[in-house]
Scaffold this active site. Structure first.
Site, PDB file in Angstrom:
ATOM      1  N   ARG A  17       1.545  14.580  12.963  1.00  0.00           N
ATOM      2  CA  ARG A  17       1.877  14.298  11.573  1.00  0.00           C
ATOM      3  C   ARG A  17       1.803  15.513  10.649  1.00  0.00           C
ATOM      4  O   ARG A  17       0.994  15.567   9.717  1.00  0.00           O
ATOM      5  CB  ARG A  17       1.002  13.165  11.040  1.00  0.00           C
ATOM      6  CG  ARG A  17       1.109  11.933  11.907  1.00  0.00           C
ATOM      7  CD  ARG A  17       0.369  10.776  11.325  1.00  0.00           C
ATOM      8  NE  ARG A  17       1.073  10.147  10.231  1.00  0.00           N
ATOM      9  CZ  ARG A  17       0.537   9.227   9.450  1.00  0.00           C
ATOM     10  NH1 ARG A  17      -0.697   8.873   9.622  1.00  0.00           N
ATOM     11  NH2 ARG A  17       1.240   8.695   8.496  1.00  0.00           N
ATOM     12  N   ASP A  34       5.320   0.567  11.878  1.00  0.00           N
ATOM     13  CA  ASP A  34       4.088  -0.060  11.392  1.00  0.00           C
ATOM     14  C   ASP A  34       3.948  -1.518  11.834  1.00  0.00           C
ATOM     15  O   ASP A  34       2.925  -2.152  11.550  1.00  0.00           O
ATOM     16  CB  ASP A  34       4.009   0.021   9.855  1.00  0.00           C
ATOM     17  CG  ASP A  34       3.744   1.438   9.379  1.00  0.00           C
ATOM     18  OD1 ASP A  34       3.353   2.288  10.205  1.00  0.00           O
ATOM     19  OD2 ASP A  34       3.940   1.698   8.176  1.00  0.00           O
ATOM     20  N   ARG A  55      -8.457  -0.090   5.317  1.00  0.00           N
ATOM     21  CA  ARG A  55      -7.622   0.927   4.643  1.00  0.00           C
ATOM     22  C   ARG A  55      -6.362   0.326   4.047  1.00  0.00           C
ATOM     23  O   ARG A  55      -5.836   0.851   3.072  1.00  0.00           O
ATOM     24  CB  ARG A  55      -7.184   2.000   5.656  1.00  0.00           C
ATOM     25  CG  ARG A  55      -8.286   2.883   6.147  1.00  0.00           C
ATOM     26  CD  ARG A  55      -7.738   3.962   7.020  1.00  0.00           C
ATOM     27  NE  ARG A  55      -6.684   4.696   6.315  1.00  0.00           N
ATOM     28  CZ  ARG A  55      -5.956   5.661   6.843  1.00  0.00           C
ATOM     29  NH1 ARG A  55      -6.160   6.021   8.078  1.00  0.00           N
ATOM     30  NH2 ARG A  55      -5.036   6.256   6.135  1.00  0.00           N
ATOM     31  N   LYS A  88       0.832  -1.213   0.000  1.00  0.00           N
ATOM     32  CA  LYS A  88       0.000   0.000   0.000  1.00  0.00           C
ATOM     33  C   LYS A  88       0.864   1.261   0.000  1.00  0.00           C
ATOM     34  O   LYS A  88       0.609   2.198  -0.763  1.00  0.00           O
ATOM     35  CB  LYS A  88      -0.906   0.011   1.245  1.00  0.00           C
ATOM     36  CG  LYS A  88      -1.536   1.361   1.527  1.00  0.00           C
ATOM     37  CD  LYS A  88      -2.249   1.415   2.862  1.00  0.00           C
ATOM     38  CE  LYS A  88      -1.384   1.631   4.062  1.00  0.00           C
ATOM     39  NZ  LYS A  88      -1.173   3.004   4.518  1.00  0.00           N
ATOM     40  N   ASN A  89       1.891   1.279   0.843  1.00  0.00           N
ATOM     41  CA  ASN A  89       2.669   2.516   0.984  1.00  0.00           C
ATOM     42  C   ASN A  89       3.620   2.770  -0.175  1.00  0.00           C
ATOM     43  O   ASN A  89       4.258   3.821  -0.246  1.00  0.00           O
ATOM     44  CB  ASN A  89       3.409   2.524   2.330  1.00  0.00           C
ATOM     45  CG  ASN A  89       2.445   2.768   3.481  1.00  0.00           C
ATOM     46  OD1 ASN A  89       1.289   3.117   3.257  1.00  0.00           O
ATOM     47  ND2 ASN A  89       2.921   2.586   4.702  1.00  0.00           N
ATOM     48  N   CYS A 102      -4.358  13.527  13.325  1.00  0.00           N
ATOM     49  CA  CYS A 102      -4.442  12.158  12.864  1.00  0.00           C
ATOM     50  C   CYS A 102      -4.344  11.307  14.120  1.00  0.00           C
ATOM     51  O   CYS A 102      -3.692  11.703  15.078  1.00  0.00           O
ATOM     52  CB  CYS A 102      -3.286  11.911  11.914  1.00  0.00           C
ATOM     53  SG  CYS A 102      -2.971  10.200  11.583  1.00  0.00           S
TER      54      CYS A 102
HETATM   55  N1  EPU Z   1       7.183  14.804  10.385  1.00  0.00           N
HETATM   56  C1  EPU Z   1       7.363  16.127  10.675  1.00  0.00           C
HETATM   57  N2  EPU Z   1       7.255  17.047   9.643  1.00  0.00           N
HETATM   58  C2  EPU Z   1       6.982  16.668   8.363  1.00  0.00           C
HETATM   59  C3  EPU Z   1       6.793  15.298   8.086  1.00  0.00           C
HETATM   60  C4  EPU Z   1       6.907  14.375   9.125  1.00  0.00           C
HETATM   61  O1  EPU Z   1       7.612  16.503  11.815  1.00  0.00           O
HETATM   62  O2  EPU Z   1       6.909  17.535   7.486  1.00  0.00           O
HETATM   63  C5  EPU Z   1       7.299  13.824  11.490  1.00  0.00           C
HETATM   64  C6  EPU Z   1       5.987  13.055  11.743  1.00  0.00           C
HETATM   65  O3  EPU Z   1       5.135  13.768  12.591  1.00  0.00           O
HETATM   66  C7  EPU Z   1       6.490  11.762  12.354  1.00  0.00           C
HETATM   67  C8  EPU Z   1       7.848  11.555  11.668  1.00  0.00           C
HETATM   68  O4  EPU Z   1       8.207  12.821  11.109  1.00  0.00           O
HETATM   69  O5  EPU Z   1       6.679  11.920  13.732  1.00  0.00           O
HETATM   70  C9  EPU Z   1       7.857  10.538  10.577  1.00  0.00           C
HETATM   71  O6  EPU Z   1       6.757  10.738   9.721  1.00  0.00           O
HETATM   72  P1  EPU Z   1       6.780  10.397   8.169  1.00  0.00           P
HETATM   73  O7  EPU Z   1       6.592  11.649   7.420  1.00  0.00           O
HETATM   74  O8  EPU Z   1       7.938   9.534   7.845  1.00  0.00           O
HETATM   75  O9  EPU Z   1       5.450   9.533   8.051  1.00  0.00           O
HETATM   76  P2  EPU Z   1       4.552   9.495   6.774  1.00  0.00           P
HETATM   77  O10 EPU Z   1       5.381   9.674   5.581  1.00  0.00           O
HETATM   78  O11 EPU Z   1       3.381  10.374   6.981  1.00  0.00           O
HETATM   79  C10 EPU Z   1       4.729   6.945   6.240  1.00  0.00           C
HETATM   80  C11 EPU Z   1       3.773   5.808   6.122  1.00  0.00           C
HETATM   81  C12 EPU Z   1       3.257   5.440   7.507  1.00  0.00           C
HETATM   82  C13 EPU Z   1       4.453   5.063   8.380  1.00  0.00           C
HETATM   83  C14 EPU Z   1       5.467   6.219   8.412  1.00  0.00           C
HETATM   84  C15 EPU Z   1       6.729   5.895   9.166  1.00  0.00           C
HETATM   85  C16 EPU Z   1       2.837   6.136   3.921  1.00  0.00           C
HETATM   86  C17 EPU Z   1       1.672   6.501   3.088  1.00  0.00           C
HETATM   87  N3  EPU Z   1       2.672   6.194   5.251  1.00  0.00           N
HETATM   88  O12 EPU Z   1       3.983   8.021   6.818  1.00  0.00           O
HETATM   89  O13 EPU Z   1       2.404   4.326   7.354  1.00  0.00           O
HETATM   90  O14 EPU Z   1       4.032   4.780   9.691  1.00  0.00           O
HETATM   91  O15 EPU Z   1       5.827   6.581   7.065  1.00  0.00           O
HETATM   92  O16 EPU Z   1       7.345   4.777   8.622  1.00  0.00           O
HETATM   93  O17 EPU Z   1       3.885   5.774   3.407  1.00  0.00           O
HETATM   94  C18 EPU Z   1       0.601   2.891   7.910  1.00  0.00           C
HETATM   95  O18 EPU Z   1       0.750   2.336   6.812  1.00  0.00           O
HETATM   96  O19 EPU Z   1      -0.117   2.412   8.841  1.00  0.00           O
HETATM   97  C19 EPU Z   1       1.292   4.152   8.158  1.00  0.00           C
HETATM   98  C20 EPU Z   1       0.883   5.001   9.105  1.00  0.00           C
END
Ligand code: EPU
Length: 420
Positions: A122, A306, A398, A22-23, A117
């Site tokens: 996030r 995850d 999801r 999915k991701n 969220c």
């Molecule tokens: N963060 C910031 N600022 C930003 C972006 C992120 O502070 O601009 C922080 C977030 O708040 C968090 C950390 O950085 O504390 C890491 O977040 P990241 O951006 O890596 O998460 P994401 O890209 O939103 C993806 C996956 C998540 C998975 C995380 C971590 C996708 C669509 N989602 O989320 O997947 O947990 O990386 O590996 O790729 C799931 O599938 O259940 C899921 C939540």
């Protein structure tokens, strides 16, 4: 809202096949916006988040068709509406992945802010500052981020303050069409980032270093169509591995890439679980006795956040005390109280959960609160004695394709109670 009724305990046994990740599928679909030519994608999973992303791309002007063999063709001759509306973003935060592709292709984008969220704040601040560095003008009003670029994005050096998966993917997708060289430092190294980069390279992008912390991109003027197969879902594979370990089962998980799960598999082995890698099959056989293991979630190649909830369910049956520290998200222990309702002994202190085991699990009424928390409750229910009713299973829909069917194939007694 649909519910699951699960009767346990059942040692899950047999063979299961993973779906496409999915991701990976989410950013790969967003990448299709970067070209006016058709992109053909194989193994896109049929889960709710993907349905949301498809609706979003159609809103942006993409035509999406499905072939008899399940492959999707995404064709966006023109971006007609470079916008991600609140209604879509509020149900799926990953909608912000269209920001980079839309600005790069259409010169402007308007994307709703994701808002709160269940698993933490996030924010998407780094997507915004990164695009600014690439020359876009960014403004925020009425709950939307608006990006405009007068001519073309231009390459830059951008260092992420902290590692972000979708942030890396978003900026990578923007930079491929920028003028000149972009260097992304402190980039995410997740296999899903590599997968998107591989599709982009097939589309004509010039990218080096995906999968390392420094990604170098030489911008090109345009991208063309391509064909790509999504990598197997490592989190789904890990969830089934946890299910085997927790239920006293024996599962062969086919079509997976065990090297994407190394840190998780190492912890299962330390707990005493028999984990064998047989090419693209993972054979997981439960231990007679599980030992407690400590885990810290980390960015890839560390232990994936995850899989934290599912591993915690396993640790409820391990001898001794296990410490699980969540280092990626500040609020990702919502499964704890539900597991406790099923008999687990878990205490939370800040970012750390302390699990004392083994404790007998018994069926109870519980509520799914996010995708991976739901997965941990589903596997715990298969280990628990009696009936468990899990409410709000839309969370699991999801991200897990055909979860009941796959679990039934392993012997689980699970049924969906559809909301009237
Ligand atoms: N963060 C910031 N600022 C930003 C972006 C992120 O502070 O601009 C922080 C977030 O708040 C968090 C950390 O950085 O504390 C890491 O977040 P990241 O951006 O890596 O998460 P994401 O890209 O939103 C993806 C996956 C998540 C998975 C995380 C971590 C996708 C669509 N989602 O989320 O997947 O947990 O990386 O590996 O790729 C799931 O599938 O259940 C899921 C939540």
């Amino acid at each position: 809202m649909d519910k699951f009724r699960i009767i346990g305990p059942t040692p899950l046994q047999g063979d299961v096949h993973t779906s496409g990740a999915k991701n990976s599928a989410l950013p790969v679909l967003a990448a299709c916006l970067l070209t006016s030519e058709p992109v053909i994608l194989h193994r896109i999973p049929r889960v709710r988040d993907i349905g949301t992303m498809r609706r979003l791309l159609q809103h942006n002007g993409a035509a999406i068709t499905e072939r008899d063999d399940g492959a999707l063709t995404v064709h966006t001759p023109e971006v007609t509406q470079p916008e991600a509306p609140y209604d879509l973003v509020k149900t799926m935060r990953a909608s912000s992945l269209v920001l980079g592709p839309l600005v790069a292709r259409a010169g402007r984008a308007r994307v709703s802010l994701p808002g709160g969220c269940a698993i933490g704040a996030r924010p998407i601040g780094m997507h915004v500052t990164g695009l600014e560095q690439l020359g876009a003008r960014m403004e925020q009003s009425h709950g939307y981020i608006e990006a405009t670029v007068p001519d073309r994005l231009r390459g830059c050096l951008y260092t992420f303050d902290r590692i972000t998966v979708t942030g890396t993917e978003d900026l990578l997708m923007a930079a491929v069409l920028a003028e000149g060289e972009t260097i992304l430092e402190n980039a995410a190294r997740e296999p899903e980032v590599v997968d998107v980069a591989e599709l982009l390279i097939k589309m004509g992008a010039r990218i080096e270093g995906a999968g390392t912390s420094t990604i170098r991109i030489q911008g090109v003027a345009r991208l063309h169509g391509a064909e790509h197969t999504i990598i197997p879902d490592r989190i789904e594979a890990g969830t089934f591995a946890a299910a085997a370990a927790l239920t006293g089962g024996d599962i062969r998980i086919h079509h997976c890439r065990p090297e994407h799960l190394s840190a998780f598999l190492a912890k299962l082995r330390t707990a005493g679980v028999d984990v064998r890698e047989e090419g693209s099959t993972l054979h997981v056989k439960a231990a007679r006795r599980l030992s407690s293991v400590d885990v810290d979630t980390q960015e890839h190649p560390g232990f994936a956040t995850d899989l934290q909830a599912q591993f915690m369910a396993v640790m409820t049956q391990a001898e001794g005390i296990s410490l699980i520290t969540e280092r990626i998200f500040e609020n990702r222990f919502m499964h704890v109280l539900e597991l406790a309702r099923m008999g687990a002994n878990i205490r939370v202190e800040g970012q750390r959960a302390i699990i004392a085991g083994p404790r007998r699990l018994t069926g109870a009424q519980v509520i799914a609160s996010d995708l991976r928390a739901s997965a941990s409750l589903v596997i715990a229910a298969n280990a628990a004695e009696g009936e468990t009713i899990i409410d709000r299973v839309y969370h699991i829909d999801r991200g897990y394709e055909k979860i009941e069917e796959k679990l039934r194939g392993l012997g689980a007694r699970i049924e969906r109670i559809e909301a009237k």
